[in-house]
Structure formats: structure tokens, C-alpha cells
Design a protein around this motif. Structure first.
Motif, PDB file in Angstrom:
ATOM      1  N   ASP A  75       0.752  -2.391 -10.907  1.00  0.00           N
ATOM      2  CA  ASP A  75       0.359  -1.706  -9.636  1.00  0.00           C
ATOM      3  C   ASP A  75      -0.892  -2.234  -8.858  1.00  0.00           C
ATOM      4  OD1 ASP A  75      -0.018   0.218  -7.684  1.00  0.00           O
ATOM      5  OD2 ASP A  75      -1.293   1.341  -9.078  1.00  0.00           O
ATOM      6  N   ALA A  76      -0.662  -3.550  -8.005  1.00  0.00           N
ATOM      7  CA  ALA A  76      -1.627  -4.388  -7.656  1.00  0.00           C
ATOM      8  C   ALA A  76      -1.908  -4.451  -6.180  1.00  0.00           C
ATOM      9  CB  ALA A  76      -1.333  -5.640  -8.222  1.00  0.00           C
ATOM     10  N   PRO A  77      -2.211  -3.471  -5.285  1.00  0.00           N
ATOM     11  CA  PRO A  77      -2.484  -3.736  -4.065  1.00  0.00           C
ATOM     12  C   PRO A  77      -3.668  -4.577  -3.662  1.00  0.00           C
ATOM     13  CG  PRO A  77      -3.246  -1.471  -4.656  1.00  0.00           C
ATOM     14  CD  PRO A  77      -2.360  -2.231  -5.935  1.00  0.00           C
ATOM     15  N   VAL A  78      -3.806  -5.112  -2.534  1.00  0.00           N
ATOM     16  CA  VAL A  78      -4.598  -6.198  -2.162  1.00  0.00           C
ATOM     17  C   VAL A  78      -5.434  -5.793  -0.896  1.00  0.00           C
ATOM     18  CG1 VAL A  78      -2.913  -7.984  -3.204  1.00  0.00           C
ATOM     19  CG2 VAL A  78      -2.754  -7.506  -0.832  1.00  0.00           C
ATOM     20  N   SER A  79      -6.421  -6.523  -0.625  1.00  0.00           N
ATOM     21  CA  SER A  79      -7.235  -6.523   0.487  1.00  0.00           C
ATOM     22  C   SER A  79      -7.794  -7.875   0.983  1.00  0.00           C
ATOM     23  CB  SER A  79      -8.521  -5.676   0.410  1.00  0.00           C
ATOM     24  OG  SER A  79      -9.277  -5.505   1.441  1.00  0.00           O
ATOM     25  N   THR A  85       0.789  -1.277  -0.011  1.00  0.00           N
ATOM     26  CA  THR A  85      -0.158   0.147  -0.083  1.00  0.00           C
ATOM     27  C   THR A  85       0.905   1.040  -0.091  1.00  0.00           C
ATOM     28  OG1 THR A  85      -1.872  -1.192   0.969  1.00  0.00           O
ATOM     29  CG2 THR A  85      -1.736   1.265   1.203  1.00  0.00           C
ATOM     30  N   ILE A  86       0.960   1.881  -1.014  1.00  0.00           N
ATOM     31  CA  ILE A  86       1.808   3.209  -1.343  1.00  0.00           C
ATOM     32  C   ILE A  86       1.080   4.305  -2.165  1.00  0.00           C
ATOM     33  CG2 ILE A  86       3.945   1.398  -1.417  1.00  0.00           C
ATOM     34  CD1 ILE A  86       4.065   1.804  -4.526  1.00  0.00           C
ATOM     35  N   PRO A  87       1.636   5.488  -2.012  1.00  0.00           N
ATOM     36  CA  PRO A  87       1.106   6.525  -2.719  1.00  0.00           C
ATOM     37  C   PRO A  87       1.121   6.195  -4.312  1.00  0.00           C
ATOM     38  CG  PRO A  87       2.421   7.397  -1.075  1.00  0.00           C
ATOM     39  CD  PRO A  87       2.900   5.814  -1.053  1.00  0.00           C
ATOM     40  N   ALA A  88       0.023   6.700  -4.830  1.00  0.00           N
ATOM     41  CA  ALA A  88      -0.117   6.561  -6.146  1.00  0.00           C
ATOM     42  C   ALA A  88       1.161   7.068  -7.141  1.00  0.00           C
ATOM     43  CB  ALA A  88      -1.160   7.034  -6.835  1.00  0.00           C
ATOM     44  N   SER A  89       1.809   8.323  -6.555  1.00  0.00           N
ATOM     45  CA  SER A  89       2.765   8.820  -7.422  1.00  0.00           C
ATOM     46  C   SER A  89       3.957   8.137  -7.094  1.00  0.00           C
ATOM     47  CB  SER A  89       3.066  10.336  -6.603  1.00  0.00           C
ATOM     48  OG  SER A  89       3.071  10.149  -4.937  1.00  0.00           O
ATOM     49  N   ASP A  90       4.157   7.176  -5.972  1.00  0.00           N
ATOM     50  CA  ASP A  90       5.285   6.526  -5.876  1.00  0.00           C
ATOM     51  C   ASP A  90       5.147   5.261  -7.026  1.00  0.00           C
ATOM     52  OD1 ASP A  90       6.928   7.603  -3.983  1.00  0.00           O
ATOM     53  OD2 ASP A  90       5.866   7.062  -2.292  1.00  0.00           O
ATOM     54  N   ALA A  91       4.067   4.529  -6.901  1.00  0.00           N
ATOM     55  CA  ALA A  91       3.693   3.670  -7.816  1.00  0.00           C
ATOM     56  C   ALA A  91       4.120   3.959  -9.330  1.00  0.00           C
ATOM     57  CB  ALA A  91       2.267   2.991  -7.817  1.00  0.00           C
ATOM     58  N   GLU A  92       3.701   5.079  -9.677  1.00  0.00           N
ATOM     59  CA  GLU A  92       3.884   5.548 -11.117  1.00  0.00           C
ATOM     60  C   GLU A  92       5.725   5.862 -11.312  1.00  0.00           C
ATOM     61  OE1 GLU A  92       1.924   9.455 -11.446  1.00  0.00           O
ATOM     62  OE2 GLU A  92       0.113   8.503 -10.772  1.00  0.00           O
ATOM     63  N   GLU A 128      -7.341 -16.165  -1.432  1.00  0.00           N
ATOM     64  CA  GLU A 128      -8.671 -15.444  -1.670  1.00  0.00           C
ATOM     65  C   GLU A 128      -8.635 -13.993  -1.544  1.00  0.00           C
ATOM     66  OE1 GLU A 128     -11.752 -17.045  -2.362  1.00  0.00           O
ATOM     67  OE2 GLU A 128     -10.827 -18.846  -2.810  1.00  0.00           O
ATOM     68  N   LEU A 129      -7.594 -13.377  -2.035  1.00  0.00           N
ATOM     69  CA  LEU A 129      -7.372 -12.025  -1.816  1.00  0.00           C
ATOM     70  C   LEU A 129      -8.198 -11.216  -2.725  1.00  0.00           C
ATOM     71  CD1 LEU A 129      -3.604 -11.702  -0.835  1.00  0.00           C
ATOM     72  CD2 LEU A 129      -5.575 -11.126   0.500  1.00  0.00           C
ATOM     73  N   THR A 130      -8.487 -10.080  -2.778  1.00  0.00           N
ATOM     74  CA  THR A 130      -8.911  -8.956  -3.604  1.00  0.00           C
ATOM     75  C   THR A 130      -8.011  -8.265  -4.132  1.00  0.00           C
ATOM     76  OG1 THR A 130     -11.484  -8.708  -2.841  1.00  0.00           O
ATOM     77  CG2 THR A 130     -10.493  -6.984  -4.269  1.00  0.00           C
ATOM     78  N   PHE A 131      -7.456  -8.052  -5.653  1.00  0.00           N
ATOM     79  CA  PHE A 131      -6.475  -7.481  -5.838  1.00  0.00           C
ATOM     80  C   PHE A 131      -7.146  -6.098  -6.821  1.00  0.00           C
ATOM     81  CE2 PHE A 131      -4.074 -11.027  -5.721  1.00  0.00           C
ATOM     82  CZ  PHE A 131      -2.821 -10.812  -5.701  1.00  0.00           C
ATOM     83  N   MET A 132      -6.469  -4.850  -6.550  1.00  0.00           N
ATOM     84  CA  MET A 132      -7.039  -3.620  -7.279  1.00  0.00           C
ATOM     85  C   MET A 132      -5.826  -3.247  -8.243  1.00  0.00           C
ATOM     86  SD  MET A 132      -7.998  -2.026  -3.415  1.00  0.00           S
ATOM     87  CE  MET A 132      -8.353  -3.137  -2.220  1.00  0.00           C
ATOM     88  N   GLY A 138      -4.534   1.568  -9.199  1.00  0.00           N
ATOM     89  CA  GLY A 138      -4.544   0.613  -8.178  1.00  0.00           C
ATOM     90  C   GLY A 138      -4.401   0.974  -7.109  1.00  0.00           C
ATOM     91  N   SER A 139      -3.178   2.034  -6.998  1.00  0.00           N
ATOM     92  CA  SER A 139      -2.685   2.440  -5.638  1.00  0.00           C
ATOM     93  C   SER A 139      -3.871   3.498  -5.224  1.00  0.00           C
ATOM     94  CB  SER A 139      -1.189   3.059  -5.368  1.00  0.00           C
ATOM     95  OG  SER A 139      -0.503   2.072  -5.611  1.00  0.00           O
ATOM     96  N   THR A 140      -4.502   4.216  -6.036  1.00  0.00           N
ATOM     97  CA  THR A 140      -5.450   5.495  -5.531  1.00  0.00           C
ATOM     98  C   THR A 140      -6.618   4.593  -5.013  1.00  0.00           C
ATOM     99  OG1 THR A 140      -4.684   6.753  -7.371  1.00  0.00           O
ATOM    100  CG2 THR A 140      -7.066   6.999  -6.583  1.00  0.00           C
ATOM    101  N   VAL A 141      -7.123   3.551  -5.761  1.00  0.00           N
ATOM    102  CA  VAL A 141      -8.180   2.678  -5.149  1.00  0.00           C
ATOM    103  C   VAL A 141      -8.080   2.437  -3.873  1.00  0.00           C
ATOM    104  CG1 VAL A 141      -9.822   0.909  -5.871  1.00  0.00           C
ATOM    105  CG2 VAL A 141      -9.300   2.454  -7.506  1.00  0.00           C
ATOM    106  N   LYS A 142      -6.667   1.634  -3.574  1.00  0.00           N
ATOM    107  CA  LYS A 142      -6.602   1.183  -2.387  1.00  0.00           C
ATOM    108  C   LYS A 142      -6.554   2.172  -1.303  1.00  0.00           C
ATOM    109  CE  LYS A 142      -5.251  -1.669   0.710  1.00  0.00           C
ATOM    110  NZ  LYS A 142      -4.110  -2.503   0.828  1.00  0.00           N
ATOM    111  N   THR A 143      -5.978   3.326  -1.628  1.00  0.00           N
ATOM    112  CA  THR A 143      -6.038   4.357  -0.767  1.00  0.00           C
ATOM    113  C   THR A 143      -7.283   4.933  -0.145  1.00  0.00           C
ATOM    114  OG1 THR A 143      -3.909   5.622  -1.548  1.00  0.00           O
ATOM    115  CG2 THR A 143      -5.165   7.036  -0.329  1.00  0.00           C
TER     116      THR A 143
END
Length: 291
Positions: free
Chosen positions: A112-116, A90-97, A126-130, A162-167
């Protein structure tokens, strides 16, 4: 299919194990030596990446992601051209970019694939990937995603989405945990039975997934960390940083962040995030105990 995994904590370790059970050849590396069934240990980030078709990096923050990829003995020095890097921290979108651009410039694919879903769902695959990235990156990453995910949201080609949605997700997750703690503590302070209160709310409109998942930790006094208080100090801090960058007010997120900061300051930072309830317990002289 050869998979390398950097970061074998509660999430990365579970994902590595799920990938191995799915029949993938998995090597893993963590700064703290860790043994996982079916996962071959590697000596360094460089070693875990050698020969890998897929490199999953599941670390705490952007600095650790960057160090593991580009630092001394980093993974990219050993990763074959055309391999895909799946960044699930889980990182800032700017860092992912920024990091994604460096990976692509080095001749690799990037997702760019954070999870929940938490540690239990990570172990069960059984994770959810964004996730966001190119179609080619999704195609290359498919065996690992199939092994680790119940649901993969494909959020387009732009790295950072992906990171924006996770945020945004973490804003809600943190607020829901803090609100659950506040509600349960209020009820107990007013004289309600804690377990009866929990059962009523779980069958009424005020419930949430976080309420149903975290309140049992409070009732059972089980604060072994699945996700620690410090994680939400970090993640809600990331949410607030995003709001400042966009000049967007986030008063509810800020209030929840203060409660997690209070829990960390009181010495509960490495306990389960449900330990935020202890802030209210100390203030009110109560205990949300359903035993």
C-alpha cells in the motif's frame, strides 16, 4: 527485473520512465495508448503483468485499481505467483485493506504505497512514498522503489496505513492550495503587486511548499494540468468521507473542498489545481497576474 506499470498518466508515466532509466525492464499499459522512452507497450492489464516481478498500479481511484487487477483481462490473471503489487493510487484505507487482502489471497505480495511529489518529481525518480506492507513485499519492491523514490517511509506491516497517511497529507495539500489562492486574490484585490506579494511570503513565515509551487502557475497564467482541480475534488472528498466514518469534524477541509467544487462547477475541473484561484478572481473582478 521485469516491471509492469498500469496507468501511464503524468505520474505513472513518469515513474515508468524513471524505472526504465534505472535499468529495469519495463512494460506499460494505459487505456489511452501512450509512448514513453524505454517502456515497451502492452495490449492489456493482463499482458503487462505476464512475467512481471513487480506490478505498479498508478490509477485514479479504488474502482480503477480493482478493475485493473480483478476485472475482465485483469492483471492478476497474468501475474506470476510471488510477484509484488505496488498500489500507488490515492484511495481510502478500507479499500487498500480489502484489495490488498484479495491480492495476497491470490498468492502475491502487496504494498500500500501512495506517493507525493507531482509529475516533475515522478519523471526524475524523486517521489516520496508512504508505504505499508510486509517486509517481504518491501524487499521484492525495492528495485522499483529505489528507481522512483527520493524517500520511502516504511509505515509498518498493516495494509491501509500508507493510504491513511496519504489521506492526511492530501488534507493539508488541498487546504494549502486553496488558502494560497485566497491569500493572493485578497492581496491583489487590496492593491498589492502580485509578484511582490509572492516574493515577500516566500521569505516569511506564512509560506508553504504548495504556496511556493502553485502560486507561480497563477502569476504566469499557466493552468496546464500537473494535478487537476478534479483531483482535489476527489481527494478532499476522500478526506471528508474518512472524517464521517470516524465521526471526526473537518471544517477547514470541507471549506477547501467547496472551493475546488466551485472551480470545477465553473468549468475549470481539468485545469491545474492552481485554477482554484479563478473562483476568487471571478468574484472580485481581478486577476492574480504577475506578468
Amino acid at each position: 527485473m521485469q516491471v509492469g506499470v498500469i496507468g501511464l498518466g503524468s505520474m505513472g508515466g513518469g515513474m515508468a520512465g524513471a524505472a526504465a532509466r534505472a535499468g529495469l525492464q519495463v512494460r506499460g499499459y494505459d487505456v489511452r495508448p501512450t509512448t514513453i522512452d524505454g517502456v515497451t507497450p502492452a495490449a492489456s492489464a493482463h499482458d503487462v503483468a505476464e512475467g512481471a516481478d513487480i506490478l505498479l498500479v498508478m490509477v485514479v481511484n479504488a474502482q480503477q485499481l480493482e478493475d485493473s487487477l480483478f476485472g475482465a483481462g485483469g492483471a492478476l490473471s497474468g501475474l506470476p505467483k510471488g510477484a509484488v503489487v505496488i498500489a500507488s493510487a490515492t484511495i481510502p484505507a478500507s479499500d487498500a485493506e480489502r484489495i490488498g487482502k484479495r491480492v495476497e489471497e491470490a498468492g502475491h505480495l502487496f504494498l500500500d504505497a501512495p506517493v507525493s511529489g507531482g509529475a516533475a518529481r515522478a519523471a526524475d525518480g524523486e517521489l516520496t512514498f508512504m508505504a505499508s506492507g510486509s517486509e517481504e513485499a518491501f524487499a521484492k519492491a525495492a528495485p522499483l522503489l529505489d528507481a522512483c523514490a527520493a524517500k520511502v517511509f516504511r509505515l509498518g506491516p498493516t495494509i491501509g496505513t500508507g493510504s491513511t497517511v496519504k489521506t492526511v497529507h492530501q488534507l493539508l495539500a488541498g487546504v494549502h492550495i486553496a488558502a494560497a489562492a485566497e491569500a493572493m486574490a485578497l492581496g491583489v484585490r487590496a492593491g498589492a503587486d502580485a509578484r511582490e506579494l509572492f516574493e515577500v511570503i516566500c521569505n516569511a513565515a506564512g509560506r508553504s511548499w504548495m504556496f511556493e509551487n502553485r502560486v507561480p502557475h497563477m502569476l504566469d497564467r499557466d493552468f496546464a494540468p500537473r494535478s487537476a482541480v478534479e483531483i482535489f475534488v476527489k481527494d478532499l472528498g476522500l478526506v471528508l468521507d474518512t472524517g464521517r466514518h470516524l465521526r471526526f469534524p473537518l471544517p477547514i477541509a470541507a471549506s477547501a473542498h467547496q472551493q475546488f467544487l466551485a472551480a470545477a462547477a465553473a468549468g475549470f475541473g481539468q485545469e491545474d489545481d492552481a485554477a482554484v484561484v479563478k473562483v476568487y478572481e471571478k468574484l472580485a473582478g481581478i486577476e492574480v497576474d504577475g506578468r
